[in-house]
Design an enzyme around this catalytic site. Structure first.
Site, PDB file in Angstrom:
ATOM      1  N   GLU A 246       0.873  -1.120   0.010  1.00  0.00           N
ATOM      2  CA  GLU A 246      -0.137   0.076  -0.121  1.00  0.00           C
ATOM      3  C   GLU A 246       0.995   1.299   0.003  1.00  0.00           C
ATOM      4  O   GLU A 246       1.705   1.430   0.909  1.00  0.00           O
ATOM      5  CB  GLU A 246      -0.793  -0.162   1.277  1.00  0.00           C
ATOM      6  CG  GLU A 246      -2.034   0.720   1.107  1.00  0.00           C
ATOM      7  CD  GLU A 246      -1.927   2.438   1.679  1.00  0.00           C
ATOM      8  OE1 GLU A 246      -1.531   3.167   0.697  1.00  0.00           O
ATOM      9  OE2 GLU A 246      -1.682   2.539   2.667  1.00  0.00           O
TER      10      GLU A 246
ATOM     11  N   CYS B 143      -2.653   8.477   3.986  1.00  0.00           N
ATOM     12  CA  CYS B 143      -2.693   8.201   2.589  1.00  0.00           C
ATOM     13  C   CYS B 143      -3.922   8.230   1.866  1.00  0.00           C
ATOM     14  O   CYS B 143      -4.099   8.592   0.708  1.00  0.00           O
ATOM     15  CB  CYS B 143      -2.201   6.711   2.400  1.00  0.00           C
ATOM     16  SG  CYS B 143      -3.102   5.320   3.300  1.00  0.00           S
TER      17      CYS B 143
END
Length: 514
Positions: free
Chosen positions: A286, A320
Site C-alpha cells: 500500500e 494516505c
C-alpha cells in the site's frame, strides 16, 4: 460461540468519565517516558550498542523512548527465528491461532487509553485520532480471527462422481512486515495479525518514528500467548536492512505500507529469484495516494466543506487517504473555497496531548521540512489563501490552502503527506472526474453531489480503490470499507476485507478417488 464481528465503538470524549480516564492514561504514559526497548527475537530481548531515539513531535526535547537499533546480523537472526518457529506454528490449528487474536483484542480493550496515549506522545496524534487508531487495531484482530475460521472451514467445490475433493489454504512461510508511522498501532497490528493468523511467521520492522508503540504491541502479543519466534521485532534503519530482508532466500512475502518510491523499489527487488530460492516472492503493498474530493453544484456545500476539512487536516494530512485536492465545479467553486477556509481557520493547532487540539504536529522534523518545501513550490503554482508557515514549539505546520491550482501542478500531482490542500476549479462534473483521475495514484476519493446521474457516473469512472459518496475520504472501517488502491497506490490488497487473508496463503486442492 463467537459473536458476529462488530466494529469497535469510538470513545466519547464528551463524557467527563472518559475524559478523566484518558487524562489519567496520558499522565501514566508521561511517567514512563525515556525507557529503553530491546528488540525481540525468538522471544528473547536483544540489545545493541546503538539506539533509535523516539521524540515527542509536539515537544521534540522530550524523549519518548530509546530502541535498540539492529543491523544485518539481527535481521538474519530474526529470519532464522521465524524460520525455526514456522513448522510448529503452521501446524497449530486455525482456531487456536484465532483465539490468540481474540485474546489480544481483549487485552487492547483493557489498555485502550494507554495505547492511545502513547500515540499522542510518540507520533503526535490528537485524542480522537489516537483513539480511532487503537479501535482499528482491535477491529483487525477481531475481524481477521473470524476470517481465518471461515478460511479454515470446508470450502465450496463442485461435487464430482467417484471423488472426494477438498481445498485447503496453507501458509506461505516467513514474511517481513514493514509498518508506517501514521497508523503505528492499527496498520502494524493489522499487517502482523493477518500474516500470523494464517500460519506464517514474521519479522516485523516498524517505522523508526514509532518504535515504542511497536514494543507495546508486542507486549500485547506476548500476553495473549503468541509463541516465541512467530513474530520478531526488529528495530533497524530501513536503508541498512531493507534490501537484505527483501532479497533473503527464505523470505516468501513482503507486507509493506509506505511511500511509492520505497514500495516500487521493494516490488522490483522482490521479483528477482535469488540463488537457492525455490518460490516466487509475494509483495503486498500500500503506497499512498493523491486523493481528491469532488463537489458539484447540487451538493450540500456545508457538508462538503466539513468533509474536505476533516479529510485534509485530520492528523495533519498524514494519511494516505487524506484529501489533498478539492476539485470543485465552477458554479460553486468560490462558495466552497470560502466555507473550507472559514472552517480551517477555526482549527486549533497545538500539542497532541491537549484535549481541544484539532491539528497536532507532523511526526518528524524531516517531514516538516519536506512539507514546507512543497509549500514554497505551491506559492508559485497557486494562490495561498491560508496558512503556509511552521509554528514554534514542535514540528508544527499550519493547515495550508492554495486556490486556483492547475491540475498538472506539482502540488496537485505529488503526495505531500502533510496539511496542504490544493483547490482546483473544474468546468463541469465530467471535467472534475478527468482531473480527479489524472494522477499516478488511485487510492481514495469522495464525491459530494445530490445528482444520481453524477454519482452513478462516478461509480463507473472514478478510478480509486475506495470511493465515497457524500462523506469524507478518510476513516475506512475494518470489515465495512475494505481498503486498498489502484495504480501507484499499491496492489489493491483490500486490508480489512474478506479476501485479504488469501494474500498470505497458498491454496492446495486434494482429490481422492473413491
Amino acid at each position: 460461540m463467537i459473536p458476529p464481528y462488530r466494529p469497535e465503538p469510538l470513545s466519547d470524549f464528551r463524557n467527563p468519565a472518559v475524559t478523566a480516564a484518558f487524562e489519567q492514561a496520558l499522565a501514566a504514559v508521561k511517567a514512563q517516558l525515556g525507557k529503553r526497548y530491546p528488540m525481540i527475537i525468538a522471544g528473547r530481548r536483544v540489545e545493541s550498542g546503538e539506539s533509535i531515539v523516539s521524540v515527542n513531535p509536539s515537544q521534540p526535547d522530550q524523549v519518548v523512548g530509546y530502541a535498540a537499533r539492529g543491523g544485518v546480523a539481527e535481521a538474519e537472526a530474526a529470519v532464522q527465528a521465524a524460520l525455526a518457529a514456522f513448522p510448529a506454528w503452521a501446524d497449530t490449528p486455525a482456531d487456536v491461532r484465532a483465539r490468540i487474536l481474540f485474546k489480544a483484542a481483549a487485552i487492547m480493550r483493557r489498555r485502550r487509553h494507554e495505547l492511545s496515549a502513547w500515540m499522542c506522545h510518540e507520533v503526535g496524534k490528537n485524542w480522537a485520532e489516537a483513539d480511532a487508531d487503537t479501535a482499528e487495531a482491535i477491529d483487525f484482530l477481531e475481524y481477521y480471527g473470524r476470517q481465518m475460521l471461515k478460511l479454515a472451514g470446508p470450502q465450496p467445490l463442485t461435487p464430482y462422481p467417484g471423488e472426494e475433493n477438498h481445498l485447503y489454504y496453507l501458509p506461505l512461510g516467513v514474511g517481513v512486515v514493514h509498518s508506517p508511522f501514521n497508523f503505528p498501532l492499527a496498520i502494524l497490528c493489522g499487517m502482523t495479525a493477518a500474516a500470523v493468523v494464517t500460519g506464517n511467521t514474521v519479522v516485523v520492522k516498524p517505522s523508526t518514528e514509532a518504535p515504542v508503540i511497536a514494543a507495546k504491541f508486542f507486549e500485547v502479543l506476548e500476553e495473549a500467548g503468541l509463541p516465541p519466534g512467530v513474530a520478531n521485532l526488529l528495530y533497524a534503519d530501513p536503508v541498512e536492512v531493507g534490501d537484505y530482508l527483501t532479497t533473503h532466500k527464505e523470505v516468501r512475502f513482503i507486507n509493506f505500507t509506505g511511500s511509492r518510491q520505497v514500495g516500487c523499489h521493494i516490488y522490483e527487488l522482490a521479483a528477482k529469484v535469488q540463488p537457492g530460492q525455490v518460490f516466487l516472492r509475494r509483495v503486498i503493498a500500500e503506497m499512498g495516494g493523491k486523493d481528491a474530493i469532488i463537489v458539484d453544484g447540487t451538493a450540500d456545500l456545508d457538508e462538503a466543506a466539513a468533509g474536505i476539512v476533516a479529510s485534509a487536516f485530520g492528523f495533519s494530512g498524514q494519511k494516505c487517504s487524506a484529501c489533498s485536492r478539492a476539485v470543485v465545479t465552477a458554479d460553486v467553486y468560490d462558495q466552497v473555497l470560502e466555507k473550507v477556509v472559514a472552517r480551517t481557520r477555526a482549527l486549533k493547532v497545538g500539542p497532541a496531548t491537549e484535549k481541544d487540539t484539532d491539528v497536532g504536529p507532523v511526526a518528524a522534523e524531516r517531514f516538516q521540512k519536506k512539507i514546507l518545501e512543497y509549500i514554497e513550490i505551491g506559492k508559485a503554482e497557486g494562490r495561498l489563501v491560508l496558512g503556509g508557515n511552521a509554528l514554534p514549539g514542535g514540528y508544527y505546520v499550519e493547515p495550508t490552502i492554495f486556490a486556483d491550482v492547475a491540475p498538472t501542478a506539482r502540488i496537485a500531482q505529488e503526495e505531500i503527506f502533510g496539511p496542504v490542500l490544493a483547490f482546483i476549479k473544474a468546468e463541469d462534473f465530467d471535467d472534475a472526474l478527468r482531473i480527479a483521475n489524472n494522477t499516478p495514484y488511485g487510492l481514495t476519493g469522495s464525491v459530494y453531489s445530490r445528482s444520481r446521474e453524477n454519482l452513478e457516473k462516478a461509480r463507473r469512472e472514478f478510478m480509486v480503490g475506495n470511493l465515497y459518496f457524500n462523506r469524507k475520504s478518510t476513516g475506512a472501517i475494518v470489515g465495512v470499507h475494505p481498503f486498498g488502491g489502484f495504480n501507484m497506490s499499491g496492489t489493491d490488497s483490500k486490508a480489512g476485507g474478506p479476501d485479504y487473508l488469501l494474500l498470505f496463503t497458498q491454496a492446495q486442492a486434494v482429490s481422492e478417488k473413491l
